[in-house]
Design a protein around this motif. Structure first.
Motif: not given
Length: 111
Positions: A25-36, A65-79
């Motif tokens: 599984l490939i799961i993104e930790i997303e920082h969603d800004t739609d409508g914010c 069996n799970v790969d977590f991914v992130i947009d590198p520009k959004m890492k700043v919002f997470f610990d």
């Protein structure tokens, strides 16, 4: 960035995905800004992908069996360490310092 996933959260995520194939599984930790209105007002959510989006970083995780991914520009919002948990009927994203999202949304890949 490291992602810890509790056993309860692993079971919940697997119950929401297509388990017919044994692919990772490939799961993104997303920082969603739609409508914010502003990027700093975004909300974390999990989004399943068929493959790793181009330019995304893979994260360290204890979820087999799970790969977590992130947009590198959004890492700043997470610990540097985040935990995905399932409590009170909800997925949650937290860190040692704060609750990042007590009602974490998971968007499985369309069948």
């Amino acid at each position: 960035m490291d992602v810890k996933v509790t056993k309860e959260a692993q079971e919940k995520i697997l119950s929401m995905t297509d388990k017919k194939n044994n692919k990772r599984l490939i799961i993104e930790i997303e920082h969603d800004t739609d409508g914010c209105g502003c990027i700093v007002s975004g909300v974390a959510r999990l989004v399943q992908h068929k493959e790793v989006p181009e330019g995304y970083d893979r994260l360290n995780s204890d979820f087999n069996n799970v790969d977590f991914v992130i947009d590198p520009k959004m890492k700043v919002f997470f610990d540097t360490l985040v935990t995905v948990d399932f409590s009170n009927g909800k997925l949650q994203l937290k860190s040692p310092n704060q609750m990042l999202n007590p009602r974490l949304k998971f968007i499985p890949r369309p069948q």
